[in-house]
Write an enzyme that holds these catalytic residues in place. Structure first.
Site, PDB file in Angstrom:
ATOM      1  N   CYS A 125       0.880  -1.130   0.154  1.00  0.00           N
ATOM      2  CA  CYS A 125       0.028  -0.042   0.096  1.00  0.00           C
ATOM      3  C   CYS A 125       0.739   1.497   0.037  1.00  0.00           C
ATOM      4  O   CYS A 125       1.661   1.662  -1.008  1.00  0.00           O
ATOM      5  CB  CYS A 125      -1.192  -0.151   0.680  1.00  0.00           C
ATOM      6  SG  CYS A 125      -2.334   1.811   1.057  1.00  0.00           S
TER       7      CYS A 125
ATOM      8  N   HIS B  59      -4.029  -4.935   0.131  1.00  0.00           N
ATOM      9  CA  HIS B  59      -3.182  -5.626   1.852  1.00  0.00           C
ATOM     10  C   HIS B  59      -4.201  -6.995   1.374  1.00  0.00           C
ATOM     11  O   HIS B  59      -4.714  -7.471   0.951  1.00  0.00           O
ATOM     12  CB  HIS B  59      -4.740  -5.233   2.574  1.00  0.00           C
ATOM     13  CG  HIS B  59      -4.236  -3.662   2.191  1.00  0.00           C
ATOM     14  ND1 HIS B  59      -4.033  -3.088   3.763  1.00  0.00           N
ATOM     15  CD2 HIS B  59      -4.857  -2.693   1.720  1.00  0.00           C
ATOM     16  CE1 HIS B  59      -3.501  -1.781   3.480  1.00  0.00           C
ATOM     17  NE2 HIS B  59      -4.131  -1.214   2.376  1.00  0.00           N
TER      18      HIS B  59
ATOM     19  N   GLU C 222      -2.812  -8.673   3.545  1.00  0.00           N
ATOM     20  CA  GLU C 222      -2.705  -9.339   4.797  1.00  0.00           C
ATOM     21  C   GLU C 222      -4.107  -9.481   5.033  1.00  0.00           C
ATOM     22  O   GLU C 222      -4.907  -8.907   6.174  1.00  0.00           O
ATOM     23  CB  GLU C 222      -2.013  -8.857   6.102  1.00  0.00           C
ATOM     24  CG  GLU C 222      -2.151  -6.705   6.461  1.00  0.00           C
ATOM     25  CD  GLU C 222      -2.722  -6.012   5.274  1.00  0.00           C
ATOM     26  OE1 GLU C 222      -3.433  -5.391   5.422  1.00  0.00           O
ATOM     27  OE2 GLU C 222      -2.077  -6.236   3.981  1.00  0.00           O
TER      28      GLU C 222
END
Length: 384
Positions: free
Chosen positions: A260, A352, A354
């Site tokens: 990001c 993202h 995660e």
């Protein structure tokens, strides 16, 4: 929700007004109005530091029915500047809930609005672009419209704004490696999420989470196996000190992975520019193409800025880091979604991997990071 709930109004900088009811804390708040398209995971969205400075409008019509809990927090608090929903759930009906969303918003002073036509606002933003906005609730909702609009127009623009200091940890902390330790990773906290740190630790690394004030000299003195730049809010063009830090560490030969905001800062360290998107990418259903495999990944995203680089061919880094290629790009609008360096050990993605609430299509990137670090250590050992 009681029919006596005070009125509230959402005011956009172009003069558009949307009347609704107060939600969360009463008062006034300002920020950049953006929409998020996730049908679930609102707690992860609210506690994502990347949303600092933004009034988040949820496109899913019904929000709050699963409540809030401590386990799903992505950071220590709610970061959004304001919150706008269509239908706020009157009850919480999930066995994992520990409290209601309304209570958490109120407790943390987050001014929100409910009962507005979020589809109409979303279509407006998609046409006109993200813009400054304000939510006025309680007594503030009764202020004259011209006074409310003037306050919105006095608020800061997101472009040129550095928010790293607001969201970063103040002190270094370490999450120990899970299982056999294979190294350590210096994590620059620009708005890092709990899931990120845990995923890195689960790959066998001691995760050293560092404040955004750390220097390149301090990182090099740690002798980490790799450097990681996290997600975060703000304009990458306003983070020159972090770009300089990254450039210094890359020149020292330390492997790097960024997500990001970290992707944008790698782009700038390599010599590319960044620019502001009209309304950004936010939500958990963004399609991205991995050029190396031809695989389409459904990703979680939250960014309003992007790297300016051609998506085809091999490029020469203007900053002298060798060959670079765009590794991923958005299938919606061809925005750069990843960078891969061919002559140094560094790569990044704009989305993202995660994302705790899903999708998990991209979680393999943490394994790719681990493999890169191990390969780099083997090569370094052989050369010594």
């Amino acid at each position: 929700m009681s029919l006596t709930t005070p009125n509230a109004v959402l005011v956009l900088e172009d003069g558009s007004r949307y009347e609704g009811r107060a939600y969360g804390a009463e008062g006034t708040t300002f920020g950049e109005i953006v929409f998020a398209t996730g049908m679930s995971g609102y707690q992860e969205t609210l506690t994502d530091p990347s949303y600092a400075g933004q009034i988040v409008l949820m496109t899913a019509p019904h929000i709050g029915n699963t409540g809030m809990n401590d386990k799903d927090m992505e950071s220590r608090r709610i970061w959004v500047a304001g919150y706008a929903v269509r239908d706020a759930s009157r009850i919480v009906s999930n066995f994992r809930a520990e409290r209601s969303l309304d209570n958490d918003l109120d407790h943390e002073g987050i001014v929100g609005i409910q009962g507005i036509d979020t589809r109409a606002v979303t279509r407006h933003i998609r046409s006109k672009g993200s813009m400054r906005a304000g939510i006025f609730s309680g007594a503030a909702a009764a202020e004259p419209a011209e006074v409310q609009l003037s306050q919105v127009l006095e608020a800061d623009q997101m472009a040129g704004k550095n928010l790293s200091a607001q969201v970063s940890t103040q002190e270094e902390y370490v999450v120990p490696a899970v299982g056999e330790k294979i190294g350590s990773v210096a994590i620059l906290d620009l708005g890092v999420k709990t899931s990120t740190v845990n995923y890195i630790a689960e790959r066998g690394f001691d995760a050293h989470v560092l404040p955004q004030t750390v220097t390149a000299e301090q990182i090099l003195a740690m002798k980490p196996s790799a450097l990681f730049f996290s997600n975060g809010p703000g304009d990458p063009a306003a983070s020159d000190k972090h770009v300089e830090l990254l450039s210094t560490v890359l020149k020292a030969g330390i492997p790097f992975f960024g997500i990001c905001f970290g992707n944008q800062l790698l782009g700038r360290a390599l010599g590319f520019s960044t620019y502001k998107l009209p309304f950004g990418h936010r939500g958990i259903n963004q399609p991205v193409l991995d050029k190396a495999t031809g695989r389409v990944e459904i990703t979680s995203q939250n960014h309003g800025f992007a790297v300016d680089a051609p998506i085809d061919g091999v490029l020469e880094s203007p900053a002298g880091f060798g060959r670079v290629e765009v590794s991923h790009y958005s299938l919606n609008d061809q925005v750069v979604e990843g960078l891969r360096c061919l002559d140094i050990n560094a790569f990044s993605v704009q989305y993202h991997p995660e994302a705790a609430s899903g999708p998990h299509d991209s979680n393999y990137l943490f394994d790719r990071f681990r493999d890169m670090v191990l390969a780099s250590a083997t090569t370094s050992g052989a050369s010594n």
